[in-house]
Structure formats: structure tokens, C-alpha cells
Design a protein around this motif. Structure first.
Motif, short mmCIF file in Angstrom:
data_model
loop_
_atom_site.label_atom_id
_atom_site.label_comp_id
_atom_site.label_asym_id
_atom_site.label_seq_id
_atom_site.Cartn_x
_atom_site.Cartn_y
_atom_site.Cartn_z
N PRO A 2 12.11 -20.94 12.70
CA PRO A 2 12.98 -22.01 12.20
C PRO A 2 14.41 -21.84 12.71
O PRO A 2 15.34 -21.61 11.94
N LEU A 3 14.60 -21.95 14.00
CA LEU A 3 15.91 -21.72 14.60
C LEU A 3 16.94 -22.72 14.11
O LEU A 3 18.12 -22.40 14.02
N ALA A 52 -0.14 -26.94 7.62
CA ALA A 52 1.02 -26.84 6.74
C ALA A 52 0.87 -25.62 5.85
O ALA A 52 -0.13 -25.47 5.15
N ILE A 53 1.84 -24.73 5.92
CA ILE A 53 1.85 -23.49 5.13
C ILE A 53 2.98 -23.60 4.13
O ILE A 53 4.12 -23.92 4.50
N SER A 54 2.68 -23.34 2.85
CA SER A 54 3.74 -23.41 1.84
C SER A 54 3.65 -22.22 0.89
O SER A 54 2.57 -21.78 0.53
N GLN A 55 4.82 -21.74 0.53
CA GLN A 55 4.97 -20.69 -0.48
C GLN A 55 5.83 -21.25 -1.60
O GLN A 55 6.83 -21.92 -1.33
N HIS A 105 3.70 -26.66 10.33
CA HIS A 105 4.90 -26.79 9.49
C HIS A 105 4.91 -25.62 8.52
O HIS A 105 3.99 -25.45 7.73
N PHE A 106 5.95 -24.79 8.59
CA PHE A 106 6.11 -23.66 7.67
C PHE A 106 7.11 -24.06 6.59
O PHE A 106 8.25 -24.40 6.91
#
Length: 140
Positions: A2-3, A52-55, A105-106
Motif C-alpha cells: 500500500p505505497l 479481498a482480504i480484511s482484518q 484488495h487488502f
């Protein structure tokens, strides 16, 4: 990585430099595509697929809703959708799912390692980390 969000952050109220003050971020759907440049990539699925990865928690209280909103929008377009959230979002699960995805998408925290940038990465389930080094070695 995520620059676009990289920079100096703090609660002191001072405006600190951020990457977006100096560059315009652009993205490639995956590292293999970036490495190959404009060459055709037969490994990308025919239908576009978003992983899509979500925490949730630790200051990330809206990530589940964020991913649900993305899913609602993509379902109107014919995109396939793979979701990993919470405990199921381990580095090995993410690496496996990336093989089936055309983009990712993180929605999680990241960690920068200035002394060894390849150890920079995403913080996943139970403190598991997915590093830039792992991503570069993966066949995705």
C-alpha cells in the motif's frame, strides 16, 4: 504494497510527508504481470476475479463493511469475488487464493521494514504476516 498510504503519521497535529505528496501511485493487477510487462499472461482467469482480504479490530473497524461494499458493486459487473476475512486470512490461504485472482484488495494493516524492505508486508490473522519477499517468490 500500500505505497499510496506510506508516510509519517502521528497524533501531534503536524502535517508530515506522505508518499502521495511526491508521486502518483499506479497499480498492476499482480506481481507476475508486472514482471512480465506487457506480455500476455495466460494464468489470469478469463473472468476477472477480485481477492479481498480484511482484518477487523485494532483500529480497522470498517473493513468488513468496506469489503461488503466492494462485493456489492462488483456483483453488478460480472466479476468473480473471493473473500478471506478474520482467522481464515492466513498467509498460506492468501497465497493460494492469489493464484485464482486477477487482482487483490487488502483491508488490513501493513508493516514497513526499512532495513530489509522484502520483510515489509501485510499483517494478517493472529499476527501472521505476508511479506513482499513471499509475494515475489510465489507463482502468482
Amino acid at each position: 504494497m500500500p505505497l499510496h498510504a506510506a508516510g509519517v503519521y502521528g497524533n501531534n497535529g503536524l502535517i508530515q510527508p506522505k508518499v502521495f505528496d511526491f508521486v502518483v501511485s499506479s497499480y498492476k493487477t499482480n506481481l507476475t504481470g508486472l514482471a512480465r510487462g506487457s506480455a500476455a499472461d495466460d494464468s489470469i482467469p478469463t473472468l476477472p476475479t477480485l481477492l479481498a482480504i480484511s482484518q477487523h479490530g485494532d483500529g480497522l473497524n470498517c473493513t468488513v463493511r468496506e469489503v461488503e461494499a466492494i462485493h456489492r458493486q462488483l456483483s453488478k459487473t460480472g466479476w468473480e469475488f473471493i473473500r478471506l476475512q478474520g482467522r481464515e486470512a492466513t498467509s498460506s490461504a492468501v497465497l493460494n487464493a492469489l493464484k485464482e485472482s486477477s487482482c487483490v484488495h487488502f483491508a488490513c494493516h501493513g508493516e514497513q521494514k526499512g532495513q530489509n524492505p522484502l520483510d515489509s508486508g501485510f499483517i494478517l490473522s493472529n499476527g501472521d504476516r505476508l511479506t513482499l519477499g513471499q509475494l515475489l517468490k510465489a507463482s502468482i
